[in-house]
Design a protein around this motif. Structure first.
Motif, PDB file in Angstrom:
ATOM      1  N   PHE A  29       3.965  14.101  11.065  1.00 16.59           N
ATOM      2  CA  PHE A  29       3.813  12.735  10.585  1.00 16.59           C
ATOM      3  C   PHE A  29       5.141  11.993  10.519  1.00 16.59           C
ATOM      4  O   PHE A  29       5.185  10.780  10.717  1.00 16.59           O
TER       5      PHE A  29
ATOM      6  N   LEU B 244      -1.378   2.135   9.963  1.00 15.25           N
ATOM      7  CA  LEU B 244      -0.185   2.169   9.132  1.00 15.25           C
ATOM      8  C   LEU B 244       0.820   1.160   9.670  1.00 15.25           C
ATOM      9  O   LEU B 244       1.174   1.186  10.849  1.00 15.25           O
TER      10      LEU B 244
ATOM     11  N   LEU C 173       5.466   8.509  12.331  1.00 18.68           N
ATOM     12  CA  LEU C 173       5.863   7.308  11.597  1.00 18.68           C
ATOM     13  C   LEU C 173       7.097   6.669  12.211  1.00 18.68           C
ATOM     14  O   LEU C 173       7.174   5.438  12.349  1.00 18.68           O
TER      15      LEU C 173
ATOM     16  N   HIS D 182      10.850   3.261   4.566  1.00 17.97           N
ATOM     17  CA  HIS D 182       9.403   3.068   4.641  1.00 17.97           C
ATOM     18  C   HIS D 182       8.613   4.326   4.301  1.00 17.97           C
ATOM     19  O   HIS D 182       7.443   4.237   3.934  1.00 17.97           O
ATOM     20  N   PHE D 183       9.228   5.517   4.463  1.00 17.69           N
ATOM     21  CA  PHE D 183       8.536   6.756   4.121  1.00 17.69           C
ATOM     22  C   PHE D 183       9.557   7.761   3.617  1.00 17.69           C
ATOM     23  O   PHE D 183      10.759   7.654   3.875  1.00 17.69           O
TER      24      PHE D 183
ATOM     25  N   LEU E  45       5.088  12.102   2.129  1.00 21.64           N
ATOM     26  CA  LEU E  45       4.518  13.285   2.760  1.00 21.64           C
ATOM     27  C   LEU E  45       4.910  14.523   1.974  1.00 21.64           C
ATOM     28  O   LEU E  45       6.082  14.713   1.647  1.00 21.64           O
TER      29      LEU E  45
ATOM     30  N   ARG F 233       0.850  -1.189   0.000  1.00 23.34           N
ATOM     31  CA  ARG F 233       0.000   0.000   0.000  1.00 23.34           C
ATOM     32  C   ARG F 233       0.888   1.242   0.000  1.00 23.34           C
ATOM     33  O   ARG F 233       1.835   1.336   0.783  1.00 23.34           O
TER      34      ARG F 233
ATOM     35  N   LEU G  65       0.218  11.432   1.371  1.00 25.96           N
ATOM     36  CA  LEU G  65      -0.465  12.351   2.284  1.00 25.96           C
ATOM     37  C   LEU G  65      -0.041  13.779   1.972  1.00 25.96           C
ATOM     38  O   LEU G  65       1.148  14.118   2.051  1.00 25.96           O
TER      39      LEU G  65
ATOM     40  N   ASP H 236       3.146  -1.060   4.393  1.00 21.33           N
ATOM     41  CA  ASP H 236       2.782   0.275   3.937  1.00 21.33           C
ATOM     42  C   ASP H 236       3.995   1.161   3.693  1.00 21.33           C
ATOM     43  O   ASP H 236       4.976   1.129   4.444  1.00 21.33           O
ATOM     44  N   ARG H 237       3.882   1.979   2.638  1.00 16.21           N
ATOM     45  CA  ARG H 237       4.883   2.989   2.345  1.00 16.21           C
ATOM     46  C   ARG H 237       4.179   4.337   2.271  1.00 16.21           C
ATOM     47  O   ARG H 237       3.039   4.429   1.801  1.00 16.21           O
ATOM     48  N   VAL H 238       4.856   5.381   2.725  1.00 14.20           N
ATOM     49  CA  VAL H 238       4.212   6.681   2.882  1.00 14.20           C
ATOM     50  C   VAL H 238       5.083   7.775   2.269  1.00 14.20           C
ATOM     51  O   VAL H 238       6.304   7.791   2.454  1.00 14.20           O
TER      52      VAL H 238
ATOM     53  N   PHE I  78       0.669   5.230   0.591  1.00 15.81           N
ATOM     54  CA  PHE I  78      -0.120   6.352   1.090  1.00 15.81           C
ATOM     55  C   PHE I  78       0.581   7.651   0.719  1.00 15.81           C
ATOM     56  O   PHE I  78       1.742   7.873   1.079  1.00 15.81           O
TER      57      PHE I  78
END
Length: 270
Positions: free
Chosen positions: A242, A223, A246, A261-262, A232, A122, A126, A228-230, A124
């Motif tokens: 965030f 999350l 995270l 991961h983000f 921003l 997934r 944001l 999950d990967r995010v 995300f």
């Protein structure tokens, strides 16, 4: 009787920048507009990157970083911008017309790219305000749908009219010839408006806390760094909040050299 066409504003040649023509301009409201420029044949970029664009300012061009809103394969470069009435660049940029020229740097860069993320299921995205721009690039790129089974865009704004591209996103990119079929199955759009009546009015952290963010998704109602990967992009306050959250949940920040991961775009974060 139609008004006479405005003479295009052309720029002097510059050794460091391309001088490219404006293709079109769209004003969403008094604070927000989109525009597109010609793409030089030599320019390459990855979906999610940013580039410097600007105007002549006498001794040297006045340049600012803008995320590219069009995908890597596009024939033109699209951007989303706020209007700042006394801003050195945007006070002039908001008045551009088709045929006018802008300066464009020769090398896009950035970290809001899939290469800076570990594999996951997934994705995300944001965003607040014009932070939507790099995500418009990513969600129109077929490669992103091959990398992730679900792509979720959250766009938080103050007013309904600030929801740029709302109809296109709410329609799951149905008119996009390259990603329409994949987006119909994999793409999710969650707009939220914080200062006017709207069907979703909570800030992004509220959407996470009450489960709205995960309502129509396959997978955990939180999350999870395993899946999950995010990305921003938006206000400094949102990004700092965030990123801290995270990291407390076991997510690591990624970069082009060390995927994680983000990711955030550090060039835009104070």
């Amino acid at each position: 009787m139609n008004a006479p066409a405005q003479t295009p504003r052309l720029l002097p040649e510059h050794t460091s920048f391309h001088a490219v023509a404006v293709n079109w301009v769209r004003h969403w409201n008094e604070h927000l507009f989109s525009f597109a420029i010609e793409r030089p044949a030599s320019l390459r970029f990855r979906s999610g990157e940013f580039v410097m664009i600007g105007l002549d300012d006498g001794a040297k061009p006045l340049m600012r970083a803008y995320s590219i809103a069009s995908p890597a394969y596009a024939e033109e470069l699209e951007f989303l911008s706020i209007k700042v009435q006394d801003g050195p660049l945007t006070s002039r940029l908001q008045a551009i017309q088709p045929g006018d020229q802008l300066y464009l740097a020769r090398k896009p860069v950035g970290t809001l790219v899939c290469d800076a993320l570990l594999p996951g299921s997934r994705l995300f995205l944001l965003s607040t305000g014009t932070g939507l721009a790099p995500f418009l690039s990513l969600i129109r790129d077929p490669d992103v749908y091959d990398r992730f089974s679900q792509i979720i865009v959250v766009h938080s704004v103050r007013r309904v009219s600030d929801l740029a591209y709302h109809d296109e996103l709410a329609g799951r990119l149905a008119d996009d010839p390259l990603v329409a079929d994949q987006a119909a199955e994999q793409f999710h759009y969650i707009p939220t408006v914080t200062r006017e009546p709207f069907h979703t009015s909570k800030r992004i952290n509220g959407l996470i806390e009450d489960g709205t963010l995960f309502k129509d998704l396959v997978g955990a109602n939180k999350l999870d760094p395993e899946t999950d990967r995010v990305m921003l992009c938006g206000s400094n306050a949102m990004i700092h909040e965030f990123a801290t959250m995270l990291e407390s949940e076991g997510f690591s920040e990624g970069s082009n050299a060390n995927p994680g991961h983000f990711v955030i775009e550090r060039a835009f974060v104070g």
